[in-house]
Write a protein that holds these residues in place. Sequence first.
Motif, PDB file in Angstrom:
ATOM      1  N   VAL A  82      -4.043 -10.475  -5.547  1.00 22.64           N
ATOM      2  CA  VAL A  82      -5.472 -10.148  -5.582  1.00 22.64           C
ATOM      3  C   VAL A  82      -6.037 -10.157  -4.162  1.00 22.64           C
ATOM      4  CG1 VAL A  82      -7.736 -10.853  -6.448  1.00 22.64           C
ATOM      5  CG2 VAL A  82      -5.711 -11.088  -7.913  1.00 22.64           C
ATOM      6  N   LEU A  83      -5.657 -11.152  -3.378  1.00 22.93           N
ATOM      7  CA  LEU A  83      -6.101 -11.212  -1.982  1.00 22.93           C
ATOM      8  C   LEU A  83      -5.624  -9.988  -1.200  1.00 22.93           C
ATOM      9  CD1 LEU A  83      -5.410 -15.005  -1.328  1.00 22.93           C
ATOM     10  CD2 LEU A  83      -7.671 -13.928  -1.416  1.00 22.93           C
ATOM     11  N   LEU A  84      -4.388  -9.571  -1.452  1.00 22.02           N
ATOM     12  CA  LEU A  84      -3.849  -8.421  -0.737  1.00 22.02           C
ATOM     13  C   LEU A  84      -4.466  -7.116  -1.218  1.00 22.02           C
ATOM     14  CD1 LEU A  84      -0.117  -9.537  -0.488  1.00 22.02           C
ATOM     15  CD2 LEU A  84      -1.856  -9.564   1.317  1.00 22.02           C
ATOM     16  N   ILE A  85      -4.864  -7.051  -2.474  1.00 26.40           N
ATOM     17  CA  ILE A  85      -5.606  -5.876  -2.961  1.00 26.40           C
ATOM     18  C   ILE A  85      -6.928  -5.755  -2.216  1.00 26.40           C
ATOM     19  CG2 ILE A  85      -6.882  -4.954  -4.942  1.00 26.40           C
ATOM     20  CD1 ILE A  85      -4.599  -6.074  -6.716  1.00 26.40           C
ATOM     21  N   LYS A  86      -7.620  -6.863  -2.068  1.00 25.46           N
ATOM     22  CA  LYS A  86      -8.877  -6.843  -1.331  1.00 25.46           C
ATOM     23  C   LYS A  86      -8.652  -6.393   0.110  1.00 25.46           C
ATOM     24  CE  LYS A  86     -12.767  -9.719   0.194  1.00 25.46           C
ATOM     25  NZ  LYS A  86     -13.452 -11.035   0.092  1.00 25.46           N
ATOM     26  N   ALA A  87      -7.610  -6.907   0.740  1.00 26.70           N
ATOM     27  CA  ALA A  87      -7.322  -6.538   2.126  1.00 26.70           C
ATOM     28  C   ALA A  87      -7.024  -5.053   2.259  1.00 26.70           C
ATOM     29  CB  ALA A  87      -6.149  -7.370   2.648  1.00 26.70           C
ATOM     30  N   GLU A  88      -6.220  -4.520   1.340  1.00 23.65           N
ATOM     31  CA  GLU A  88      -5.876  -3.096   1.407  1.00 23.65           C
ATOM     32  C   GLU A  88      -7.092  -2.225   1.130  1.00 23.65           C
ATOM     33  OE1 GLU A  88      -2.887   0.175  -0.666  1.00 23.65           O
ATOM     34  OE2 GLU A  88      -2.408  -1.962  -0.784  1.00 23.65           O
TER      35      GLU A  88
ATOM     36  N   ARG B  41       3.824   4.867  -4.090  1.00 28.16           N
ATOM     37  CA  ARG B  41       2.406   5.225  -4.227  1.00 28.16           C
ATOM     38  C   ARG B  41       1.810   5.704  -2.909  1.00 28.16           C
ATOM     39  NH1 ARG B  41      -1.346   0.954  -2.842  1.00 28.16           N
ATOM     40  NH2 ARG B  41      -0.322  -1.054  -2.530  1.00 28.16           N
ATOM     41  N   ARG B  42       2.523   5.538  -1.818  1.00 29.10           N
ATOM     42  CA  ARG B  42       2.024   6.033  -0.534  1.00 29.10           C
ATOM     43  C   ARG B  42       2.334   7.509  -0.320  1.00 29.10           C
ATOM     44  NH1 ARG B  42       2.812   1.814   4.326  1.00 29.10           N
ATOM     45  NH2 ARG B  42       1.423   3.397   5.232  1.00 29.10           N
ATOM     46  N   GLY B  43       3.005   8.127  -1.272  1.00 26.65           N
ATOM     47  CA  GLY B  43       3.261   9.558  -1.199  1.00 26.65           C
ATOM     48  C   GLY B  43       4.584   9.877  -0.533  1.00 26.65           C
ATOM     49  N   PRO B  44       5.127  11.070  -0.806  1.00 25.69           N
ATOM     50  CA  PRO B  44       6.463  11.418  -0.318  1.00 25.69           C
ATOM     51  C   PRO B  44       6.587  11.499   1.194  1.00 25.69           C
ATOM     52  CG  PRO B  44       5.400  13.309  -1.332  1.00 25.69           C
ATOM     53  CD  PRO B  44       4.551  12.118  -1.648  1.00 25.69           C
ATOM     54  N   ASP B  45       5.520  11.879   1.900  1.00 27.90           N
ATOM     55  CA  ASP B  45       5.610  11.972   3.358  1.00 27.90           C
ATOM     56  C   ASP B  45       5.915  10.607   3.983  1.00 27.90           C
ATOM     57  OD1 ASP B  45       5.093  14.649   3.216  1.00 27.90           O
ATOM     58  OD2 ASP B  45       2.979  14.477   3.782  1.00 27.90           O
TER      59      ASP B  45
ATOM     60  N   THR C   8      -3.927  -3.456  10.042  1.00 30.79           N
ATOM     61  CA  THR C   8      -3.805  -2.059   9.635  1.00 30.79           C
ATOM     62  C   THR C   8      -3.223  -2.012   8.214  1.00 30.79           C
ATOM     63  OG1 THR C   8      -1.530  -1.842  10.426  1.00 30.79           O
ATOM     64  CG2 THR C   8      -3.303  -1.419  12.023  1.00 30.79           C
ATOM     65  N   LEU C   9      -3.151  -0.819   7.659  1.00 34.36           N
ATOM     66  CA  LEU C   9      -2.518  -0.648   6.357  1.00 34.36           C
ATOM     67  C   LEU C   9      -1.064  -1.105   6.405  1.00 34.36           C
ATOM     68  CD1 LEU C   9      -2.545   0.403   3.443  1.00 34.36           C
ATOM     69  CD2 LEU C   9      -1.951   2.672   4.366  1.00 34.36           C
ATOM     70  N   GLU C  10      -0.406  -0.877   7.532  1.00 36.65           N
ATOM     71  CA  GLU C  10       0.995  -1.295   7.654  1.00 36.65           C
ATOM     72  C   GLU C  10       1.129  -2.815   7.558  1.00 36.65           C
ATOM     73  OE1 GLU C  10       3.439   0.793   7.454  1.00 36.65           O
ATOM     74  OE2 GLU C  10       1.923   2.384   7.398  1.00 36.65           O
ATOM     75  N   ASP C  11       0.147  -3.539   8.066  1.00 43.52           N
ATOM     76  CA  ASP C  11       0.184  -5.007   7.959  1.00 43.52           C
ATOM     77  C   ASP C  11       0.096  -5.441   6.498  1.00 43.52           C
ATOM     78  OD1 ASP C  11       0.300  -5.620  10.763  1.00 43.52           O
ATOM     79  OD2 ASP C  11      -1.835  -5.125  10.904  1.00 43.52           O
ATOM     80  N   VAL C  12      -0.745  -4.779   5.718  1.00 44.55           N
ATOM     81  CA  VAL C  12      -0.868  -5.122   4.295  1.00 44.55           C
ATOM     82  C   VAL C  12       0.427  -4.768   3.572  1.00 44.55           C
ATOM     83  CG1 VAL C  12      -2.165  -4.770   2.174  1.00 44.55           C
ATOM     84  CG2 VAL C  12      -3.344  -4.687   4.375  1.00 44.55           C
TER      85      VAL C  12
END
Length: 513
Positions: free
Chosen positions: A384-390, A446-450, A422-426
């Motif tokens: 839940v904490l990481l959802i908030k961060a992202e 979920r981050r997509g094929p690229d 950044t998103l990478e940290d999450v």
Amino acid sequence: MMKKLFKTKKVFVLAGLTAVLVLTSCSDDFLDRTPEDAYNVDDFYQTDAEVIAASNHLYSRPWFAFVSNVSWGIGELASGNARTWDARNSEFQTYAITGEHGTLTQAWESLYAVIAQSNSVINTLPEKVGPNVSQEVIDNSIGEARMIRATAYFYLVRIFGSVPILEDNTEYVLEPVVPRNPVEDIYEFIERDLRFSIDDLHDRTQSSFYQIGRVDSNSAKAMLAKVHLYQENWSMAYQLSNEIINSGAFSLVEEYNDLFLVQNENNSESVFALQWTDSGVYSEGNALQSFFGSSGISGFADGWSALGPSISLQDAYEDNDERFYGTIMAPGAVYPNLNGGYTVPENINFQGTNVGIKKYVVGNVGGAMQSYPNNTYIMRYAEVLLIKAEAAIMGGGPIEEGLQALNKVRDRAELEDLDSYTLEDVFQERRIELALEGEFWYDVIRRGPDFSIPFLAAQEKGTFDNSTTPATVASEKFTPTMDDLLFPYPSNEIQNNPALLDPPVPFDFGDEN
């Protein structure tokens, strides 16, 4: 010691789309009720206690095959968090899976069994309860079933994409040919279930009726926050996760390794956990220790070391991250709470990785081979904490509050706070925090094929060659295609239900909200 919830109840089960009647013996530790020799739905739901018990089975048996085999085959082997030489499961790490693979059949049948049994509760209770049962109890039991049904569909849509939505399995007993529904309709169905559960489930912070080990309205809200995260609805994911955090319903367990001790089950961090028993009956206990543990550690003839933490996962940990100890067994590590004191052998080497697995390995705690009493987490407060961060870093809320949530997770791991993120940290924190809990594959795709295809191609799934000093790596890397990012329908399900090959059909929601 936290209280164990319950065993199983007699229920109607539909495995996959084929109707099967299963009558299992009823025993309920949580309510201290004796087994019943006869079960008649018209006579049973006469008291609050009997209605509360209606959802007991949804926390264990129908999930067994999914947890035992599917969760780590997809979540860990396919994602690059683990590797194996096992011929049956190595196809997940090489992306050579076809519809003939038995683990996909287990995924389909197990998750649809969860749905069928949830549907039984949802559709039966309103018609069969006695006049003395309170409406609050009825609503709560249906809310449990709808949250658990939503969770099963959430797994199905992430594994297979478009699948059939079933609200009442009795409609398909004689005609099991069912069209599949669009992904967006499945997510809408999931959201509706979870919104109902938020409104109708007890709130553990307020209700005197809440029982330890069960999901509550906060659990449903946390799951809905995660569903919004997957749909990139950042503002709703932030809002709901923030509400959960501010509610005080959950808190982090102080020591990471303590999360996975039997005596700490149903702790303050547990948002939703499956409740297994020590009955020793196959499918009533948690089988993960049989696959994750080493030979002899359980006191039974299992401990198959079926997978090992990949070199990429081992390298992903920061120095002195306390979560490594709670997840991975390194040579010489000491675990005082495992079998009265356990020292990891210096030559430990699961699947050529020079380490073993600690998470979900609890030792000789009773039960039986492939049937141990430790809970399986579906969701923890750390997530839940990481959802908030992202959600915050993606624009759904104040970044400084997201940073604070992220650092709470890092603080428990005894890592330094980040000044910015950044998103990478999450993504990194999710990988390490939830490693070997069957989650990482879904985070990658979920981050997509690229992103996901080159990321998966870079994962080191090779082994250590210990014939040299120091050991060298015999590299193995595999590149998926776009088609590999969803798994094929089981071939036997297509044979039984050819409509799976037809275009998706919009789901008729009617007046349901």
